[in-house]
Design a protein around this motif. Structure first.
Motif, PDB file in Angstrom:
ATOM      1  N   UNK A 118     -10.585  -0.212 -16.100  1.00 60.83           N
ATOM      2  CA  UNK A 118     -10.694   1.232 -15.867  1.00 60.83           C
ATOM      3  C   UNK A 118     -12.139   1.637 -15.584  1.00 60.83           C
ATOM      4  N   UNK A 119     -13.084   1.036 -16.305  1.00 58.58           N
ATOM      5  CA  UNK A 119     -14.501   1.311 -16.058  1.00 58.58           C
ATOM      6  C   UNK A 119     -14.904   0.838 -14.667  1.00 58.58           C
ATOM      7  N   UNK A 120     -14.402  -0.325 -14.274  1.00 60.97           N
ATOM      8  CA  UNK A 120     -14.671  -0.858 -12.931  1.00 60.97           C
ATOM      9  C   UNK A 120     -14.113   0.063 -11.861  1.00 60.97           C
ATOM     10  N   UNK A 121     -12.901   0.559 -12.055  1.00 59.13           N
ATOM     11  CA  UNK A 121     -12.304   1.495 -11.105  1.00 59.13           C
ATOM     12  C   UNK A 121     -13.158   2.755 -10.979  1.00 59.13           C
ATOM     13  N   UNK A 122     -13.657   3.245 -12.099  1.00 58.02           N
ATOM     14  CA  UNK A 122     -14.481   4.451 -12.059  1.00 58.02           C
ATOM     15  C   UNK A 122     -15.753   4.222 -11.254  1.00 58.02           C
ATOM     16  N   UNK A 123     -16.415   3.109 -11.469  1.00 56.90           N
ATOM     17  CA  UNK A 123     -17.641   2.820 -10.733  1.00 56.90           C
ATOM     18  C   UNK A 123     -17.354   2.611  -9.245  1.00 56.90           C
ATOM     19  N   UNK A 124     -16.228   1.974  -8.948  1.00 54.16           N
ATOM     20  CA  UNK A 124     -15.831   1.809  -7.541  1.00 54.16           C
ATOM     21  C   UNK A 124     -15.563   3.166  -6.894  1.00 54.16           C
ATOM     22  N   UNK A 125     -14.868   4.036  -7.592  1.00 56.33           N
ATOM     23  CA  UNK A 125     -14.511   5.338  -7.028  1.00 56.33           C
ATOM     24  C   UNK A 125     -15.751   6.190  -6.764  1.00 56.33           C
ATOM     25  N   UNK A 126     -16.778   6.074  -7.602  1.00 55.10           N
ATOM     26  CA  UNK A 126     -18.021   6.810  -7.365  1.00 55.10           C
ATOM     27  C   UNK A 126     -18.690   6.338  -6.079  1.00 55.10           C
ATOM     28  N   UNK A 127     -18.669   5.042  -5.827  1.00 56.06           N
ATOM     29  CA  UNK A 127     -19.230   4.516  -4.586  1.00 56.06           C
ATOM     30  C   UNK A 127     -18.427   4.979  -3.375  1.00 56.06           C
ATOM     31  N   UNK A 128     -17.092   4.990  -3.518  1.00 56.31           N
ATOM     32  CA  UNK A 128     -16.250   5.480  -2.434  1.00 56.31           C
ATOM     33  C   UNK A 128     -16.532   6.956  -2.154  1.00 56.31           C
ATOM     34  N   UNK A 129     -16.661   7.750  -3.205  1.00 52.08           N
ATOM     35  CA  UNK A 129     -16.927   9.179  -3.029  1.00 52.08           C
ATOM     36  C   UNK A 129     -18.230   9.399  -2.272  1.00 52.08           C
ATOM     37  N   UNK A 130     -19.253   8.649  -2.622  1.00 56.15           N
ATOM     38  CA  UNK A 130     -20.534   8.753  -1.923  1.00 56.15           C
ATOM     39  C   UNK A 130     -20.390   8.393  -0.449  1.00 56.15           C
ATOM     40  N   UNK A 131     -19.634   7.341  -0.176  1.00 53.77           N
ATOM     41  CA  UNK A 131     -19.437   6.917   1.219  1.00 53.77           C
ATOM     42  C   UNK A 131     -18.602   7.930   1.991  1.00 53.77           C
ATOM     43  N   UNK A 132     -17.540   8.447   1.363  1.00 50.84           N
ATOM     44  CA  UNK A 132     -16.692   9.451   2.026  1.00 50.84           C
ATOM     45  C   UNK A 132     -17.522  10.676   2.412  1.00 50.84           C
ATOM     46  N   UNK A 133     -18.368  11.132   1.488  1.00 50.26           N
ATOM     47  CA  UNK A 133     -19.126  12.359   1.704  1.00 50.26           C
ATOM     48  C   UNK A 133     -20.111  12.235   2.857  1.00 50.26           C
TER      49      UNK A 133
ATOM     50  N   UNK B  65      -9.097   2.847   4.837  1.00 51.29           N
ATOM     51  CA  UNK B  65      -9.352   1.657   4.031  1.00 51.29           C
ATOM     52  C   UNK B  65      -8.238   0.673   4.345  1.00 51.29           C
ATOM     53  N   UNK B  66      -8.601  -0.530   4.757  1.00 52.77           N
ATOM     54  CA  UNK B  66      -7.623  -1.567   5.059  1.00 52.77           C
ATOM     55  C   UNK B  66      -7.409  -2.403   3.808  1.00 52.77           C
ATOM     56  N   UNK B  67      -6.175  -2.421   3.331  1.00 57.14           N
ATOM     57  CA  UNK B  67      -5.852  -3.079   2.066  1.00 57.14           C
ATOM     58  C   UNK B  67      -5.115  -4.381   2.327  1.00 57.14           C
ATOM     59  N   UNK B  68      -5.595  -5.448   1.715  1.00 53.18           N
ATOM     60  CA  UNK B  68      -4.913  -6.740   1.809  1.00 53.18           C
ATOM     61  C   UNK B  68      -3.508  -6.597   1.235  1.00 53.18           C
ATOM     62  N   UNK B  69      -2.496  -7.050   1.961  1.00 54.26           N
ATOM     63  CA  UNK B  69      -1.122  -6.933   1.471  1.00 54.26           C
ATOM     64  C   UNK B  69      -0.628  -5.508   1.571  1.00 54.26           C
ATOM     65  N   UNK B  70      -0.251  -4.931   0.437  1.00 56.20           N
ATOM     66  CA  UNK B  70       0.290  -3.571   0.387  1.00 56.20           C
ATOM     67  C   UNK B  70      -0.440  -2.784  -0.693  1.00 56.20           C
ATOM     68  N   UNK B  71      -0.781  -1.516  -0.434  1.00 65.28           N
ATOM     69  CA  UNK B  71      -1.535  -0.731  -1.415  1.00 65.28           C
ATOM     70  C   UNK B  71      -0.806  -0.482  -2.729  1.00 65.28           C
ATOM     71  N   UNK B  72       0.519  -0.689  -2.760  1.00 59.97           N
ATOM     72  CA  UNK B  72       1.292  -0.367  -3.953  1.00 59.97           C
ATOM     73  C   UNK B  72       1.451  -1.539  -4.918  1.00 59.97           C
ATOM     74  N   UNK B  73       0.977  -2.732  -4.556  1.00 62.29           N
ATOM     75  CA  UNK B  73       1.240  -3.906  -5.389  1.00 62.29           C
ATOM     76  C   UNK B  73      -0.059  -4.614  -5.765  1.00 62.29           C
ATOM     77  N   UNK B  74      -0.416  -4.533  -7.046  1.00 62.94           N
ATOM     78  CA  UNK B  74      -1.621  -5.174  -7.582  1.00 62.94           C
ATOM     79  C   UNK B  74      -2.847  -4.906  -6.718  1.00 62.94           C
ATOM     80  N   UNK B  75      -3.048  -3.629  -6.436  1.00 60.56           N
ATOM     81  CA  UNK B  75      -4.237  -3.180  -5.720  1.00 60.56           C
ATOM     82  C   UNK B  75      -4.674  -1.853  -6.335  1.00 60.56           C
ATOM     83  N   UNK B  76      -5.966  -1.637  -6.414  1.00 61.00           N
ATOM     84  CA  UNK B  76      -6.483  -0.463  -7.112  1.00 61.00           C
ATOM     85  C   UNK B  76      -6.924   0.667  -6.193  1.00 61.00           C
ATOM     86  N   UNK B  77      -6.769   0.498  -4.877  1.00 56.98           N
ATOM     87  CA  UNK B  77      -7.307   1.484  -3.940  1.00 56.98           C
ATOM     88  C   UNK B  77      -6.763   2.885  -4.174  1.00 56.98           C
ATOM     89  N   UNK B  78      -5.456   3.023  -4.333  1.00 55.45           N
ATOM     90  CA  UNK B  78      -4.871   4.355  -4.502  1.00 55.45           C
ATOM     91  C   UNK B  78      -5.357   5.009  -5.789  1.00 55.45           C
TER      92      UNK B  78
END
Length: 246
Positions: free
Chosen positions: A81-96, A104-117
């Motif tokens: 969860x901490x890792x996801x938070x730090x990743x999301x802050x970097x994404x927010x900076x890049x989005x802005x 975002x191109x996700x390996x496989x499918x975004x709904x299965x063992x992936x944290x992008x969503x």
């Protein structure tokens, strides 16, 4: 940026990209890629090959460094969860910092063992940015594994359990079919020898490896190949299906 696509691109073969994904790729101005380091540049290269084949307009690529995390933590959930938070802050900076339609191109499918969503939702929840996003499904490594071994994931009328190597070690093998992902320690070596295994690594890529048979007969070969492949490439992405003897 006010529009974002989260696109599943399959297990490694550019031919697995769906027509829905191709149509979306033709609208994208900027792609956000979370970098995995030099050893995994091949994953970026596959994404680049997909863009070269299907994107028909100028685009930008923004690579975001992946923050480090403990791979053997005492508290797995809190660490992730901490890792996801730090990743999301970097994404927010890049989005802005970007304009146009993003993806975002996700390996496989975004709904299965992936944290992008989960990370995208964290960005929205903080409220600093307002954007809409669309999810496009992709071919999962689960489906690619079954297709490459020409097998069905389950027996007639039985369920399929999808889990991780860590959970397989903790909980053991159930009575039905079990797909195991994210196994860094060859947890299949802990199941009964007469269990059937269908194993695959780098599915859809040029150095794909496949082994099938009873665990007692093929586990050693899987471990050997897995070790050699990981040493040669610096990383490994594998998956397997287990089924108890009838």
């Amino acid at each position: 940026m006010r529009t974002l696509y989260v696109i599943g691109i399959g297990a490694g073969d550019p031919d697995q990209v769906t027509m829905q994904a191709v149509k979306a790729l033709r609208e994208i101005d900027v792609y956000f890629v979370i970098g995995k380091g030099v050893e995994k540049q091949e994953l970026v290269a596959v994404r680049t090959a997909i863009l070269t084949e299907y994107a028909d307009r100028p685009y930008r690529i923004v690579e975001i460094p992946d923050p480090p995390r403990d791979r053997d933590p005492a508290d797995y959930r809190d660490t992730v969860l901490d890792w996801h938070e730090r990743r999301s802050l970097l994404l927010e900076e890049a989005f802005a910092a970007q304009e146009g339609v993003g993806a975002i191109l996700v390996w496989g499918d975004p709904a299965l063992y992936d944290s992008t969503l989960r990370m995208v939702e964290r960005v929205l929840a903080r409220g600093a940015l307002d954007f809409d996003y669309t999810v496009i499904p992709g071919v999962t490594s689960v489906h690619a594994l079954a297709a490459r071994h020409r097998t069905v994931l389950h027996r007639i009328g039985e369920p399929v359990h999808i889990t991780t190597g860590r959970r397989l070690r903790e909980e053991g093998l159930g009575t039905g079919s079990t797909v195991v992902m994210l196994d860094a320690d060859c947890a299949f070596t802990t199941v009964p020898d007469d269990t059937f295994i269908w194993w695959g690594a780098y599915l859809g890529m040029s150095d794909e490896a496949l082994i099938a048979g009873r665990v007692g007969a093929v586990a050693g070969e899987i471990v050997r190949q897995r070790t050699q492949l990981r040493e040669r490439k610096g990383w490994i992405m594998d998956i397997y299906l287990l089924r108890p003897a009838e």
